[in-house]
Motif scaffolding. Structure first.
Motif, PDB file in Angstrom:
ATOM      1  N   ASN A 177       0.626  -1.287  -0.125  1.00  0.00           N
ATOM      2  CA  ASN A 177       0.030  -0.005  -0.014  1.00  0.00           C
ATOM      3  C   ASN A 177       0.999   1.258  -0.081  1.00  0.00           C
ATOM      4  N   ARG A 178       2.225   1.126   0.477  1.00  0.00           N
ATOM      5  CA  ARG A 178       3.039   2.229   0.555  1.00  0.00           C
ATOM      6  C   ARG A 178       3.732   2.364  -0.971  1.00  0.00           C
ATOM      7  N   ASN A 179       3.535   1.503  -1.698  1.00  0.00           N
ATOM      8  CA  ASN A 179       4.202   1.622  -2.967  1.00  0.00           C
ATOM      9  C   ASN A 179       5.629   1.249  -2.727  1.00  0.00           C
ATOM     10  N   VAL A 180       5.803   0.235  -1.794  1.00  0.00           N
ATOM     11  CA  VAL A 180       7.037  -0.364  -1.691  1.00  0.00           C
ATOM     12  C   VAL A 180       7.077  -1.610  -2.380  1.00  0.00           C
ATOM     13  N   GLN A 181       8.089  -2.165  -3.001  1.00  0.00           N
ATOM     14  CA  GLN A 181       8.265  -3.411  -3.517  1.00  0.00           C
ATOM     15  C   GLN A 181       8.279  -4.361  -2.280  1.00  0.00           C
ATOM     16  N   VAL A 182       7.508  -5.512  -2.567  1.00  0.00           N
ATOM     17  CA  VAL A 182       7.498  -6.396  -1.580  1.00  0.00           C
ATOM     18  C   VAL A 182       7.960  -7.719  -2.195  1.00  0.00           C
ATOM     19  N   GLY A 183       8.077  -8.091  -3.515  1.00  0.00           N
ATOM     20  CA  GLY A 183       8.509  -9.250  -4.071  1.00  0.00           C
ATOM     21  C   GLY A 183       8.083  -9.210  -5.707  1.00  0.00           C
ATOM     22  N   LEU A 184       7.986 -10.328  -6.124  1.00  0.00           N
ATOM     23  CA  LEU A 184       7.692 -10.725  -7.554  1.00  0.00           C
ATOM     24  C   LEU A 184       6.450 -11.598  -7.687  1.00  0.00           C
ATOM     25  N   ALA A 185       5.550 -11.434  -8.700  1.00  0.00           N
ATOM     26  CA  ALA A 185       4.644 -12.285  -9.014  1.00  0.00           C
ATOM     27  C   ALA A 185       5.243 -13.157 -10.362  1.00  0.00           C
ATOM     28  N   VAL A 186       5.022 -14.284 -10.159  1.00  0.00           N
ATOM     29  CA  VAL A 186       5.530 -15.219 -11.500  1.00  0.00           C
ATOM     30  C   VAL A 186       4.239 -16.120 -11.635  1.00  0.00           C
ATOM     31  N   VAL A 187       4.023 -16.110 -13.173  1.00  0.00           N
ATOM     32  CA  VAL A 187       2.882 -16.666 -13.825  1.00  0.00           C
ATOM     33  C   VAL A 187       3.584 -17.854 -14.740  1.00  0.00           C
ATOM     34  N   ASN A 188       3.409 -19.273 -14.547  1.00  0.00           N
ATOM     35  CA  ASN A 188       3.793 -20.089 -15.603  1.00  0.00           C
ATOM     36  C   ASN A 188       2.671 -20.543 -16.368  1.00  0.00           C
ATOM     37  N   PHE A 189       3.018 -20.641 -17.524  1.00  0.00           N
ATOM     38  CA  PHE A 189       2.223 -21.148 -18.875  1.00  0.00           C
ATOM     39  C   PHE A 189       2.577 -22.470 -19.094  1.00  0.00           C
ATOM     40  N   ASP A 190       2.019 -23.604 -19.373  1.00  0.00           N
ATOM     41  CA  ASP A 190       2.380 -24.662 -19.683  1.00  0.00           C
ATOM     42  C   ASP A 190       1.923 -24.895 -21.516  1.00  0.00           C
ATOM     43  N   MET A 191       3.061 -24.902 -22.047  1.00  0.00           N
ATOM     44  CA  MET A 191       3.327 -24.662 -23.666  1.00  0.00           C
ATOM     45  C   MET A 191       2.997 -26.056 -24.350  1.00  0.00           C
ATOM     46  N   ASP A 192       2.855 -27.131 -23.603  1.00  0.00           N
ATOM     47  CA  ASP A 192       2.756 -28.334 -24.213  1.00  0.00           C
ATOM     48  C   ASP A 192       1.553 -28.494 -25.295  1.00  0.00           C
ATOM     49  N   LYS A 193       0.534 -27.927 -24.747  1.00  0.00           N
ATOM     50  CA  LYS A 193      -0.811 -27.986 -25.821  1.00  0.00           C
ATOM     51  C   LYS A 193      -0.623 -27.071 -26.948  1.00  0.00           C
ATOM     52  N   ILE A 194       0.074 -26.006 -26.777  1.00  0.00           N
ATOM     53  CA  ILE A 194       0.328 -25.262 -27.826  1.00  0.00           C
ATOM     54  C   ILE A 194       1.195 -25.649 -28.611  1.00  0.00           C
ATOM     55  N   PHE A 195       2.294 -26.101 -28.385  1.00  0.00           N
ATOM     56  CA  PHE A 195       3.167 -26.909 -29.259  1.00  0.00           C
ATOM     57  C   PHE A 195       2.455 -28.137 -30.116  1.00  0.00           C
ATOM     58  N   GLY A 196       1.732 -28.832 -29.209  1.00  0.00           N
ATOM     59  CA  GLY A 196       0.947 -29.953 -29.999  1.00  0.00           C
ATOM     60  C   GLY A 196       0.115 -29.386 -31.256  1.00  0.00           C
ATOM     61  N   LEU A 197      -0.707 -28.151 -30.954  1.00  0.00           N
ATOM     62  CA  LEU A 197      -1.255 -27.465 -32.068  1.00  0.00           C
ATOM     63  C   LEU A 197      -0.165 -26.897 -33.195  1.00  0.00           C
ATOM     64  N   MET A 198       0.993 -26.534 -32.983  1.00  0.00           N
ATOM     65  CA  MET A 198       1.896 -25.962 -33.989  1.00  0.00           C
ATOM     66  C   MET A 198       2.475 -27.176 -34.551  1.00  0.00           C
ATOM     67  N   ARG A 199       2.700 -28.475 -34.103  1.00  0.00           N
ATOM     68  CA  ARG A 199       3.127 -29.425 -34.797  1.00  0.00           C
ATOM     69  C   ARG A 199       2.326 -30.070 -35.702  1.00  0.00           C
ATOM     70  N   THR A 200       1.084 -29.677 -35.800  1.00  0.00           N
ATOM     71  CA  THR A 200       0.319 -30.288 -36.693  1.00  0.00           C
ATOM     72  C   THR A 200       0.657 -30.073 -38.225  1.00  0.00           C
ATOM     73  N   ARG A 201       0.506 -31.300 -39.064  1.00  0.00           N
ATOM     74  CA  ARG A 201       0.933 -31.132 -40.418  1.00  0.00           C
ATOM     75  C   ARG A 201      -0.423 -31.002 -41.233  1.00  0.00           C
ATOM     76  N   ILE A 202      -0.086 -30.222 -42.267  1.00  0.00           N
ATOM     77  CA  ILE A 202      -1.048 -29.823 -43.347  1.00  0.00           C
ATOM     78  C   ILE A 202      -0.559 -30.711 -44.602  1.00  0.00           C
ATOM     79  N   THR A 203       0.784 -30.886 -44.827  1.00  0.00           N
ATOM     80  CA  THR A 203       1.301 -31.691 -45.746  1.00  0.00           C
ATOM     81  C   THR A 203       2.243 -32.408 -45.313  1.00  0.00           C
ATOM     82  N   ASP A 204       3.348 -32.732 -46.057  1.00  0.00           N
ATOM     83  CA  ASP A 204       4.509 -33.744 -45.489  1.00  0.00           C
ATOM     84  C   ASP A 204       5.500 -32.744 -45.326  1.00  0.00           C
TER      85      ASP A 204
END
Length: 601
Positions: A177-204
């Motif tokens: 509340n005093r605008n003094v830094q008290v730490g860090l917020a860290v958000v993790n996203f799992d990329m496995d599903k995104i990678f699965g979509l990106m690896r999808t083949r249209i042709t060979d």
């Protein structure tokens, strides 16, 4: 005949072959270009998955930068449990949301939630992250800044999580509340599903997601994810070696052919950059990132070969049909050419006979023309001879006849003493004239003129030596002979006549030089119309051409009365040149000098 058929076939086929090869190349180039553009569009579609994921991560992370945390925020003094519970309930529906952590300024986790199942996120044991790079980087951030980490394999308590889980993190500083830094917020996203979509083949096609160091993050050729951060299998090593492309020196969007495959490379533009021109990123927090991504798409050579097969088949069919048609045309053409050749041979035989007759006629005409020219010269010479005999002898003979008549009638000794010296003078003049006429006649009668190759330079120097004594006796000013015989320096002529000609010209240049200037005579050789030409130039008194033009080469013609002379020199020069089948022309100007142009035919 067969030789002609083969030559004709090749002459017709080679241009068509070149045309077909060029056409095939253009078709191949167009196909590859179209496929490259399709691959670039495919890459763009795949990059949207990564872009959207990154933007969602940034927005969720930036939410915590605006939250006011309690003073002395710690495990014992956490955020309001109701607020956290509502937030976690919302995040549970976002399946890529893997972890939420708050870390104090000492690197210790104060609160940690992680996904327990696809539908739930629960608190988890706290860990120390003081040695992690993203914690160190987060401490350097200012308020409102978001740090997006590289895509990494998740580690728990310093050990790679198994099975491997690729994550991307968003890190932002948090304040009380005093605008003094008290730490860090860290958000993790799992990329496995995104990678699965990106690896999808249209042709060979083969797909590769690369980081800024061109390490493979994921590919559809292997199940390994971020193999350089764990253990690289032989397949992963082979893939890394395969991506050492020579044409991919600079990281720019392009497509190219290498190793038989079509490669399309495109940088992933996440929208973190400030110059992308997209309004939806205008209000985004300030992003800090030390990584970038690119997508490399490969169309294997086997697939390319299949797509190019119709072009090859059409080329082969076109060339086969072309060869058949050309062979038929060549056979007809060869038969026609053989008949034409026989006809032309008959015409050529007749033409050769006609040309031979024309050559003989031309040779005869040249002989007649040459004889006519010689006759003209000889007639003019005879006219000059008649003039000399009739005109120059008439006056002294008449005078002698008068004196002889007077001597016959006079008995006065005084008169006889007066007339006898005059008679002697007339006799001497007749004698001199007779000698001059004899010299001219000897030139006319010299039919077998002896000619040989004469070195003109040596001849002029020898003649020049004959005048040394004259130049020493009188000459307050020097007289110089200048040689410009670079064009040619030897001529086939009568050495006796040539020496006489040079003597006369040098003698005139010396005699009629200007007394108030340094005098010279120039001998300059040249070629004109494949004929040898000799220019003889002096800077003497010159001749009044308007007055004496028609009498320059007449016998006993003199142009400077104040100088002694007989007027015989130029007459002899021209006669001797004509005897050698040469001609002479004159250009002169009083007070400037004279130029003689001698042309050897």
């Amino acid at each position: 005949m067969w030789k002609r058929i083969i030559k004709t076939s090749l002459a017709l086929y080679i241009p068509l072959l070149i045309f077909s090869l060029v056409w095939g190349y253009l078709q191949k180039d167009s196909l590859i270009k179209n496929m490259g553009e399709i691959q670039q569009r495919n890459i763009l579609n795949k990059s949207y998955h990564l872009i959207d994921q990154s933007i969602i991560l940034v927005k969720i992370t930036s939410f915590w930068s605006d939250v006011k945390f309690p003073e002395s925020f710690s495990e014992e003094n956490p955020l309001d449990s109701t607020f956290i519970s509502n937030y976690i309930r919302i995040m549970q529906g976002l399946d890529v949301y893997h972890q939420l952590r708050f870390i104090d300024l000492h690197g210790d986790e104060v609160m940690r939630y992680e996904r327990f199942s696809p539908d739930s996120m629960t608190p988890a044991p706290l860990q120390s992250k003081i040695d992690r790079g993203y914690f160190q980087k987060g401490l350097t951030l200012s308020k409102g800044q978001i740090y997006v980490t590289p895509i990494e394999l998740n580690r728990e308590n310093g050990v790679l999580e198994t099975p491997h889980k690729p994550v991307i993190r968003g890190v932002t500083p948090i304040f009380d509340n005093r605008n003094v830094q008290v730490g860090l917020a860290v958000v993790n996203f799992d990329m496995d599903k995104i990678f699965g979509l990106m690896r999808t083949r249209i042709t060979d096609d083969n797909f590769y997601l690369l980081d800024k160091d061109r390490n493979v993050i994921t590919t559809n050729l292997s199940n390994g994810i971020l193999p350089h951060q764990s253990h690289m299998s032989p397949m992963d090593s082979s893939i890394k070696k395969r991506l050492e492309l020579k044409k991919l020196i600079f990281p720019r969007d392009t497509f190219f052919m290498e190793n038989g495959s079509l490669w399309a490379y495109q940088n992933v533009r996440t929208g973190f950059e400030k110059d992308v021109g997209m309004n939806r990123y205008a209000d985004m927090a300030e992003i800090v990132s030390d990584d970038s991504w690119a997508i490399l798409q490969e169309t294997p050579h086997q697939y390319l070969r299949e797509r190019l097969q119709p072009i090859r088949r059409n080329l082969i069919l076109f060339n086969a049909l072309t060869l058949i048609v050309i062979a038929i045309i060549a056979m007809v053409y060869a038969r026609t050419q053989r008949e034409r050749k026989n006809f032309l041979e008959q015409l050529q035989h007749q033409k050769n006979a006609l040309v031979k007759s024309q050559a003989q006629l031309k040779e005869s005409n040249n002989l007649v023309k040459s004889a006519n020219e010689r006759l003209k010269v000889r007639n003019r010479q005879l006219e000059d001879f008649n003039y000399v005999v009739a005109h120059n002898l008439k006056a002294p003979v008449t005078s002698m006849s008068i004196i002889v008549n007077m001597l016959g009638k006079s008995e006065d000794k005084k008169t006889m003493r007066e007339l006898l010296p005059k008679l002697e003078t007339i006799s001497n003049n007749i004698s001199t004239l007779t000698e001059d006429v004899q010299t001219y006649v000897s030139i006319l009668n010299n039919q077998d003129l002896k000619v040989e190759n004469v070195n003109l330079l040596l001849l002029i120097k020898n003649v020049e030596n004959d005048f040394v004594e004259n130049l020493l006796d009188e000459a307050p000013h020097e007289f110089e002979t200048i040689y410009k015989l670079d064009a040619w320096h030897s001529i086939k002529c009568s050495p006796f006549y040539m020496k006489s000609i040079v003597q006369n010209l040098i003698s005139n240049a010396i005699k009629y030089r200007q007394s108030d200037a340094e005098s010279h005579i120039v001998f300059e050789s040249a070629w004109e119309n494949d004929k040898k030409v000799l220019y003889v130039k002096d800077n003497g008194l010159g001749i009044d051409m308007e007055r004496h033009k028609d009498s320059l080469f007449k016998l006993y013609k003199r142009f400077h009365r104040s100088y002694s002379g007989k007027g015989m020199g130029l007459f002899i020069v021209k006669s001797q040149l004509e005897a050698m089948n040469a001609s002479i022309e004159v250009e002169s100007k009083e007070g400037v000098g004279t130029t003689f142009k001698i042309k050897f035919h």
